[in-house]
Design an enzyme around this catalytic site. Structure first.
Site, PDB file in Angstrom:
ATOM      1  N   ASP A  36       6.068   5.388  -9.523  1.00 14.09           N
ATOM      2  CA  ASP A  36       4.949   5.900  -8.739  1.00 14.09           C
ATOM      3  C   ASP A  36       3.723   5.809  -9.638  1.00 14.09           C
ATOM      4  OD1 ASP A  36       3.013   7.331  -7.442  1.00 14.09           O
ATOM      5  OD2 ASP A  36       4.151   9.201  -7.298  1.00 14.09           O
ATOM      6  N   LYS A  98      -6.995   3.975 -10.711  1.00 12.28           N
ATOM      7  CA  LYS A  98      -6.434   3.463  -9.461  1.00 12.28           C
ATOM      8  C   LYS A  98      -7.528   3.322  -8.394  1.00 12.28           C
ATOM      9  CE  LYS A  98      -2.546   4.453  -6.342  1.00 12.28           C
ATOM     10  NZ  LYS A  98      -1.411   5.394  -6.155  1.00 12.28           N
ATOM     11  N   GLU A 197       3.761   4.353  -0.343  1.00 16.46           N
ATOM     12  CA  GLU A 197       4.138   5.670  -0.854  1.00 16.46           C
ATOM     13  C   GLU A 197       4.762   6.578   0.212  1.00 16.46           C
ATOM     14  OE1 GLU A 197       0.498   6.773  -2.797  1.00 16.46           O
ATOM     15  OE2 GLU A 197       0.830   5.301  -4.375  1.00 16.46           O
ATOM     16  N   ASP A 219       0.337  12.404   2.932  1.00 19.95           N
ATOM     17  CA  ASP A 219       0.342  12.150   1.489  1.00 19.95           C
ATOM     18  C   ASP A 219      -1.077  12.226   0.948  1.00 19.95           C
ATOM     19  OD1 ASP A 219       0.474  11.130  -1.063  1.00 19.95           O
ATOM     20  OD2 ASP A 219       1.517   9.278  -0.523  1.00 19.95           O
TER      21      ASP A 219
END
Lengths: 663, 170
Positions: A36, A98, A197, A219
């Site tokens: 992850d 990210k 994800e 999420d």
């Protein structure tokens, strides 16, 4: 860009071999790991040979590796020790990269807390952080994080992992996915699959409980937000729809709170150090407020001592950010065709869902209390580990993942409008085609501009690639037929092919969209990376560059032998330039010590010099084909021209927008 | 053109439900999913990607009732995505087109009249679209592909009108 002859793919007739034709060869069951790669922290998990997933910890017993890289020392430090350097060296400690994956500086509509640099040829398409004079891309920074996680897995497994499943936000676009894959390449790890994800989270929940029904995965990570609606049915995980925002997350709560603290400290123009301190304090307060009604912040540099923030005040501050979670949630339900009361469960993923206000919002949006019994920080890595175990050759009974493309893919047509070819939430892998036509007889080329997004105008969507299909025969308006086909693979990555259908000569141009970092550069970064800068790679790189240069030389020589004396195809001054470039290339091929970079430059020059010649030859060949000349002769000429055309990346002739045909 | 029903191993029927299509889709993918050959060689992976893409394409065509009816029309010789005068979507009659233009203008009036008026308009158009689907289903059951195609073309116009109404509501 490359070209290929693909006679088997006539529209509607493309033949595929049946999947059971010949048993698929699999390697022996290997060691797969699940990663992850998060905005604020990253994790690695394993689930070898059908075992339940286990998140791996470092020597100090910590599972979460802060996604922070400090370019203060050489080699750089990663994780908690990097984070510890952040207040002291705010310029050289990179966090939340990210957010910048696959982005150009102009894509980023938030203040970038780091100095940026540029290399020649970037054209403003690549984010490069300037860390004390050294330029690093987000993909490289992510690679450093991946390396640490892979090393952790290697320690736990006692062997180097064979491959990894790396999770990405479901709503990541093409460029962001590609950048993630490049990061893995730079880190030297094979990617079995990029996995969404929320899908990973569902896998972790579903396997545990053998759930059936419709589930929503909500999420909210550090920097990204995804909502996916999935249907679980006897081990089949079908993503019905996904929506989200790749620039929305818990980091936004921190920023809002940090600004509040700075205002309280009456700091108007904070230095980078003070800002870093305020952010760190904001994070601590946010965490404390998940369990207690009041928390205090202290900012020594800004002169703020024991400043109290209540949960109520915090929730009022973040209300605008929370508001942005609603629209994607509604869109996902609408796209899935699911009503609120059909939902069987809501799963919370991501550390930011610990914020009580977020939990309450999720409950309100979906009409039921959410499940949060698997640690929301760990559930994604666990799901990735399960998928990695399956893909490494350990089939788990009856688990099939069916994912979707998150954003519509299309091409620009006349007037800058987007013609959608693959609509959002189409199941992947998928192949879709659309036929376009010319708008005037003068048009012998067509620019294919590939875009991704939901807006009507191409200018408002994300541009993925632009290429020219040339050699279209002169035909009355609306008579030419160019078929554009999109293929999205199981990683959600796109290949675009354009074919001219009328001449009988199939011309295929295949484009893999890029996001500014060229494959060559990624390859160089692979070589530069500390673990892989050995002789082997350099030698291979050189050998590959040599083969490519040799191929182009051969094609040019053949073309010159056939048509070099025809001044209509090759005017004398062009011929001199081609000959000079060819001579230099030949000399370089004779010298085994020439570095790969130089061989590549020579190849590019030779391609550039001979390109007009190649194009004229191809056009003539097509014209002759139309006039009924011998097929074999024409095909040979086209073949030569194609060989030259190969890898003519970055060349964009005058744009002639295609017009859509309703056939 | 491929026959999506055949790809999923289903009979060519307008009476299939979503559950039938899903079951056939999962079964087809069970064998062809790229995950099954993830460790295999490049050629096997490519084959699996293509096979799965073909199955997904078929599923996308058949997963909604309208998709199934439109596919049956196409297999019956009338492709609603084509403007070919013989084998393409039939032109609706002038009266219908005029009516559509008038209703588009009615959206603006309804917007000014308030949310309730737009909702009424939406409900009416929704009912008509449903009726068009029902007509197409009846026509296909009676073997009249041309009539089914005409009804489905009307439904497309109505669906576009619905999008515009919903946009005006948001």
């Amino acid at each position: 860009m490359s070209t290929e002859h693909d006679p088997g793919a006539a529209p509607g007739l493309f033949q595929i071999e049946e999947p059971d034709a010949g048993a698929p060869k699999r390697r022996a069951a290997g060691l797969g790991i699940g990663i992850d790669l998060g905005t604020t922290h990253s994790l690695v998990a394993i689930a070898p040979h059908g075992a339940p997933p286990r998140v791996l910890e470092d020597e100090a017993g910590r599972a979460l590796l802060p996604s922070v890289v400090a370019y203060v020392t050489d080699p750089p430090r990663v994780g908690a020790e990097a984070l510890a350097l952040q207040v002291e060296h705010p310029d050289r400690v990179l966090s939340s990269v990210k957010r910048f994956m696959g982005r150009a500086p102009s894509d980023i509509d938030e203040p970038i807390p780091y100095a940026l640099g540029e290399r020649p040829g970037d054209d403003g398409r690549v984010v490069r952080f300037d860390v004390g004079g050294r330029l690093v891309t987000p993909a490289e920074v992510s690679a450093r994080i991946l390396e640490v996680l892979v090393a952790r897995a290697e320690t736990a497994l006692g062997a180097k992992p064979d491959g990894a499943v790396i999770t990405v936000p479901a709503y990541f676009d093409e460029a962001q996915r590609k950048a993630t894959k490049d990061a893995a390449r730079i880190a030297g790890i094979e990617v079995y699959r990029l996995l969404a994800e929320p899908t990973a989270a569902a896998l972790a929940y579903g396997l545990d409980r053998s759930e059936q029904g419709v589930f929503v995965v909500f999420d909210l990570g550090g920097g990204t937000f995804d909502v996916s609606v999935l249907r679980l049915d006897k081990g089949v995980f079908q993503v019905l729809a996904t929506a989200g925002d790749t620039h929305l997350g818990g980091d936004d709560f921190d920023r809002v709170l940090a600004e509040h603290l700075l205002r309280a400290a009456k700091v108007e123009t904070p230095s980078k150090h003070v800002r870093a301190e305020a952010l760190a304090a904001a994070r601590a307060v946010k965490h404390a407020l998940t369990t207690q009604p009041v928390a205090a912040a202290t900012l020594p540099r800004a002169g703020l001592e024991g400043f109290e923030v209540t949960r109520e005040a915090f929730e009022a501050m973040i209300r605008p950010v929370l508001g942005r979670l609603r629209a994607p949630a509604r869109r996902a339900l609408a796209d899935a065709g699911v009503e609120k009361d059909e939902i069987d469960g809501v799963v919370l993923v991501g550390g930011a869902t610990r914020v009580p206000a977020v939990k309450r919002l999720a409950e309100r949006l979906f009409g039921r209390p959410p499940l949060d019994d698997i640690d929301p920080d760990q559930v994604v890595a666990q799901g990735a580990a399960i998928q990695a175990d399956i893909l490494s050759g350990n089939p788990r009974e009856g688990v099939t993942l069916l994912d979707v493309v998150p954003l519509s893919l299309g091409v620009e047509t006349m007037g800058g409008l987007v013609e959608t070819i693959v609509p959002r939430n189409a199941p992947i892998p998928i192949r879709a085609r659309q036929v376009f036509t010319n708008y005037s007889e003068e048009q012998t080329g067509m620019t294919i501009h590939v875009v991704q997004g939901e807006r009507e105008m191409a200018a408002d969507c994300r541009s993925l690639a632009r290429f020219e299909l040339s050699g279209i025969p002169r035909l009355p308006p609306s008579m030419a037929r160019v078929e554009v086909s999109f293929q999205v693979d199981a990683d959600g990555l796109l290949t675009v092919t354009a074919r001219e259908l009328m001449t009988g000569v199939s011309q295929t141009v295949e484009v893999k969209p890029t996001y500014g970092l060229s494959d060559d550069e990624v390859e160089r970064l692979v070589l530069d990376s500390l673990d892989h800068a050995d002789e082997d790679f350099e030698a291979r790189d050189r050998a590959e560059a040599r083969v490519e240069l040799d191929r182009v030389c051969t094609a040019v020589r053949r073309a010159l032998a056939a048509d070099g004396d025809d001044a209509a195809l090759l005017p004398p001054d062009e011929r001199r330039a081609v000959a000079a470039a060819l001579e230099e290339a030949a000399a370089a091929l004779g010298d085994p010590a020439r570095p790969a970079g130089e061989l590549r430059r020579l190849r590019e020059r030779l391609e550039a010099e001979s390109e007009p010649f190649a194009r004229r030859r191809m056009e003539r060949a097509l014209a002759e084909r139309m006039a009924g000349r011998r097929v074999a002769e024409v095909e040979r000429a086209v073949g030569d021209a194609k060989a030259l055309d190969e890898r003519r990346g970055g060349h964009h002739p005058t744009m002639t927008p295609p017009a859509p045909a309703t056939e | 053109m491929d026959d999506p029903f055949a790809i999923l191993g289903l009979p060519r029927s307008a009476d299939l439900g979503r559950a039938d299509v899903d079951r056939a889709y999962f079964a087809a993918l069970e064998a062809a999913h790229p995950d099954k050959v993830a460790g295999g060689d490049e050629a096997a992976r490519r084959r699996a990607e293509l096979a799965a893409a073909r199955i997904n394409e078929a599923y996308r065509a058949l997963r909604t009732p309208v998709g199934r009816l439109e596919t049956l029309c196409r297999l019956g010789g009338i492709d609603l995505d084509s403007s070919d005068p013989k084998r393409g979507a039939p032109m609706p009659d002038t009266a219908f087109l005029t009516e559509m233009i008038e209703r588009r203008e009615a959206i603006e009036a309804a917007r000014r009249a308030g949310a309730g008026a737009l909702e009424d308009l939406r409900d009416a158009v929704e009912d008509e679209a449903d009726e068009a689907v029902a007509q197409a289903r009846r026509a296909l059951a009676g073997g009249d592909v041309a009539a089914a195609a005409r009804a489905l073309v009307r439904r497309r116009y109505l669906a576009r009108l619905l999008d515009e109404i919903e946009e005006a509501m948001s």
